[in-house]
Design a protein around this motif. Structure first.
Motif, PDB file in Angstrom:
ATOM      1  N   VAL A   5      38.000  36.074  48.610  1.00  0.00           N
ATOM      2  CA  VAL A   5      36.687  36.087  47.964  1.00  0.00           C
ATOM      3  C   VAL A   5      35.825  34.983  48.570  1.00  0.00           C
ATOM      4  O   VAL A   5      36.262  33.841  48.688  1.00  0.00           O
ATOM      5  CB  VAL A   5      36.833  35.855  46.443  1.00  0.00           C
ATOM      6  CG1 VAL A   5      35.451  35.762  45.790  1.00  0.00           C
ATOM      7  CG2 VAL A   5      37.656  36.961  45.807  1.00  0.00           C
ATOM      8  N   ILE A  51      33.756  40.330  48.975  1.00  0.00           N
ATOM      9  CA  ILE A  51      34.930  40.466  49.831  1.00  0.00           C
ATOM     10  C   ILE A  51      34.520  41.302  51.041  1.00  0.00           C
ATOM     11  O   ILE A  51      33.900  42.366  50.887  1.00  0.00           O
ATOM     12  CB  ILE A  51      36.094  41.163  49.089  1.00  0.00           C
ATOM     13  CG1 ILE A  51      36.466  40.373  47.827  1.00  0.00           C
ATOM     14  CG2 ILE A  51      37.310  41.301  50.017  1.00  0.00           C
ATOM     15  CD1 ILE A  51      37.551  41.038  46.987  1.00  0.00           C
ATOM     16  N   TYR A  97      40.185  45.443  45.058  1.00  0.00           N
ATOM     17  CA  TYR A  97      39.032  44.565  45.333  1.00  0.00           C
ATOM     18  C   TYR A  97      38.366  44.100  44.031  1.00  0.00           C
ATOM     19  O   TYR A  97      38.042  42.936  43.868  1.00  0.00           O
ATOM     20  CB  TYR A  97      37.987  45.280  46.200  1.00  0.00           C
ATOM     21  CG  TYR A  97      38.421  45.494  47.632  1.00  0.00           C
ATOM     22  CD1 TYR A  97      38.191  44.515  48.593  1.00  0.00           C
ATOM     23  CD2 TYR A  97      39.058  46.670  48.016  1.00  0.00           C
ATOM     24  CE1 TYR A  97      38.586  44.706  49.915  1.00  0.00           C
ATOM     25  CE2 TYR A  97      39.455  46.875  49.336  1.00  0.00           C
ATOM     26  CZ  TYR A  97      39.218  45.888  50.269  1.00  0.00           C
ATOM     27  OH  TYR A  97      39.609  46.075  51.559  1.00  0.00           O
TER      28      TYR A  97
END
Lengths: 156, 156
Positions: A5, A51, A97
């Motif tokens: 991240v 991301i 994600y």
């Protein structure tokens, strides 16, 4: 492969990537105007985290710390994070994600409030987010979900 | 045929009709719980207004008067209406139901703020709603649109 991240630098490139996300609105337009007017070079204080897959932004969220004096969700009243625009591009969904972004938000140790899109409640339940007792004056058209760190509970 | 806007009585029948609308969430669930717990007979103080076609509810919105002391959108600061869950069932769209509801909201003479769904901006522009200057602390993930009655302008 561990997902990383990153705090996003909001520059022209990032704003171009943002256009691929459904939740593109006045917040992004306002950042674009600031850049175009040369009011800022990069929005380094941007609230966005994301991301990348290679050099492509595939997931993002916005995180904002609300001051304790505005807290109407948690007891004891305290600073908390408001999370919005959590979104994963369609072809990258169901791969962790979204979960990775939310876990990153939790890692600050503050309570979290979000107002998710209708029909995403399964995702949030798995991540231990709970419904609040709806309060029209506070919640209006929202469907707030909250996450309580240890020792924190709902405000009454 | 003139369309008639009615304040909705929130009872079991109305809540059943609400299920046909996409924006069904914690607000409706909370009203249902109140009814089931016999806490209320009808929600006569419901914030919902709607339009019936025959005996079928085909359009609705929620309207809530925000007290002047919380006003961060209008100058001079004043009470205003927050409008949400404006929705017309798919087969009844493009027939003036949405416009009729918004015009009803305007008839109170107060400023209006709404946070519409992404990509409905054409509808709101035609009804003289304007963008605000995005303020992250105030607007977070919202895309606020506002309507100014005469003599009212944006708060700075």
């Amino acid at each position: 492969m561990a997902l990383k991240v990153e705090k996003l630098k909001v520059n022209f490139k990032t704003l171009e990537e943002f256009k691929k996300f459904k939740e593109y609105g006045i917040q992004e337009l306002s950042m674009l105007e600031d850049l175009e007017a040369n009011m800022v070079e990069d929005h380094n204080d941007s609230p966005f985290y994301g991301i990348y897959f290679g050099d492509k932004l595939v997931a993002r969220m916005s995180l904002y710390q609300v001051d304790a004096k505005f807290d109407r969700y948690f007891y004891p009243p305290q600073s908390y994070l408001e999370l919005w625009k959590l979104e994963v591009l369609p072809e990258y969904q169901e791969k962790g994600y979204g979960r990775t972004l939310v876990e990153f938000a939790k890692s600050f140790g503050l309570p979290i409030k979000t107002n998710p899109r209708v029909k995403s409640s399964g995702f949030w339940e798995k991540l231990d987010f709970a419904n609040v007792d709806y309060d029209m004056e506070r919640d209006r058209g929202e469907n707030p979900l909250v996450w309580y760190p240890e020792g924190v509970e709902a405000q009454h």
